[in-house]
Design a protein around this motif. Structure first.
Motif, short mmCIF file in Angstrom:
data_model
loop_
_atom_site.label_atom_id
_atom_site.label_comp_id
_atom_site.label_asym_id
_atom_site.label_seq_id
_atom_site.Cartn_x
_atom_site.Cartn_y
_atom_site.Cartn_z
N THR A 43 13.69 79.50 36.17
CA THR A 43 12.44 78.84 35.81
C THR A 43 12.18 78.96 34.32
O THR A 43 11.78 77.99 33.66
CB THR A 43 11.27 79.43 36.63
N ASP A 158 11.83 72.16 39.60
CA ASP A 158 11.84 73.59 39.87
C ASP A 158 11.60 73.85 41.35
O ASP A 158 10.47 73.81 41.83
CB ASP A 158 10.77 74.31 39.03
N GLU A 159 12.66 74.11 42.09
CA GLU A 159 12.59 74.41 43.53
C GLU A 159 11.69 73.43 44.26
O GLU A 159 10.79 73.85 45.00
CB GLU A 159 12.10 75.85 43.75
MG LIG Z 1 11.78 80.31 39.59
#
Ligand SMILES: [Mg+2]
Ligand SMILES: Nc1ncnc2c1ncn2[C@@H]1O[C@H](COP(=O)(O)OP(=O)(O)O)[C@@H](O)[C@H]1O
Length: 364
Positions: A43, A158-159
């Motif tokens: 991240t 991000d995910e």
């Molecule tokens: Mg992360």
């Protein structure tokens, strides 16, 4: 041209160095997935590209531009987050068009862009709904729609699928891949899920403690992991590891495990592992490479503790000497817990790692 380039980029939070000098080049139109365990810096790396986090040192370029100190709004990246971050009081159409409205885009242009994104993402029927009246997958599509209308040079994810159930996650994987093919835009995608990484990426970047362990296409990672970390991280169920030594033996090479297992290393493999002769090594063998029965194959004795029938095949989980070992066996097999079985090992599929460094000896 929207190549993304990180040169010697570092990040520290206070006195804690999270990213040591990192070099990474993502090609124009490439779909790159950063994967690694929680806390490894995925991240942070993505947020530095977006400009949401300032790099401590180093240089970040997008296309021809040095964006290292540029604020996020000027980098022309669109980020899609795990939690969607939709405005609950706005409709789907208003959510998708909000960024354009803020920038003062004429209403007609917003409508066209929103309609276009809705068509691409199959959201046409939901434009007047509020997020609360959408499923998780639909909400995620709205979040992606909001990224699309900005026509960014680079998409940062991000995910984005972590909050979805397993079935939907698989469907959305395909949707995002199709979207990439249609939009032809550079994508940097972060996940902790190696299956997601392998199935989606042109190239997977395996990260560990802020460092890149290996960056390669999915098949290269699977077939030629550079070290124990990548070998253990990529593939499910995980690769088996058996500790032992490589020894020269009668013109050939033999792997001797603790507990007496001796496996002759085939000549084709032996030529790559000579650097490990006389040293402590780790043999790596994937569970799926224990099923082909060839009378010439060496075997390893496994004491079975549990059986997991998966349908197409079954997993026998137990121990080979002191090492945990999972073997893939035929679904019709009658092996039961507490049996001892001789598991054939395909010698061509053996991996060897130096115990001292974890580096692969045979890196095809
Ligand atoms: Mg992360
Ligand atoms: N704002 C912050 N302040 C202090 N430490 C942080 C901050 N953001 C992240 N970290 C630390 O940096 C490391 C990497 O975090 P992160 O990039 O979120 O990892 P990942 O996304 O791979 O799970 C972790 O150890 C995390 O605790």
């Amino acid at each position: 041209m929207s190549q993304v380039r990180l040169d010697q980029v570092t990040k520290s939070f206070g006195s804690v160095a999270v990213i040591p000098p990192l070099d990474l080049v993502i090609a124009d139109k490439e779909f790159v997935v950063l994967v690694g365990p929680s806390g490894c810096g995925k991240t942070t790396t993505l947020r530095m590209i977006a400009g949401l986090e300032q790099a401590t040192s180093g240089e970040i370029r997008i296309g021809e531009r040095d964006v290292t100190t540029l604020r996020p709004g000027l980098r022309n990246c669109s980020m899609v987050f795990q939690n969607y971050a939709l405005y609950p009081h706005m409709t789907v159409a208003e959510n998708i068009g909000y960024g354009m409205k803020v920038r003062g885009t004429p209403k007609a242009d917003i409508n066209t862009a929103v309609a276009n994104a809705a068509r691409i993402l199959n959201l046409g029927a939901y434009l007047n709904r509020k997020p609360s009246a959408l499923s998780g997958g639909q909400r995620q599509r709205v979040a992606i729609g909001r990224a699309i209308v900005r026509q960014p040079d680079v998409f940062l994810f991000d995910e984005p699928l972590s909050n979805l159930d397993a079935k939907l996650r698989i469907e959305m994987r395909t949707e995002i891949k199709l979207l990439h093919r249609r939009l032809q835009t550079t994508i940097v995608y972060v996940t902790h899920d190696q299956v997601e990484a392998m199935t989606m990426a042109d190239r997977v970047v395996v990260m560990n403690q802020g460092r890149i362990e290996q960056a390669a296409d999915p098949i290269t990672l699977y077939e030629s992991p550079k070290n124990l970390f990548v070998a253990a991280f990529i593939g499910a169920p995980s690769m088996n590891f058996v500790e032992g030594r490589l020894e020269a033996d009668d013109g050939g090479v033999v792997f001797r495990a603790e507990g007496g297992v001796a496996i002759a290393v085939p000549a084709r493999v032996a030529e790559h592992v000579s650097a490990g002769i006389g040293q402590a090594v780790v043999l790596g063998i994937r569970p799926e490479h224990t099923m082909t029965v060839d009378p010439a194959f060496p075997t390893i004795r496994v004491e079975v503790a549990d059986i997991e029938p998966l349908g197409p095949h079954t997993l026998a989980i137990g121990k080979a000497g002191a090492s945990a070992f999972t073997a893939q066996i035929h679904a019709a097999s009658r092996v039961r817990p507490e049996d001892t079985i001789e598991v054939p090992i395909d010698p061509e599929k053996m991996h060897f790692f130096l115990k001292s460094t974890g580096e692969a000896l045979k890196h095809r």
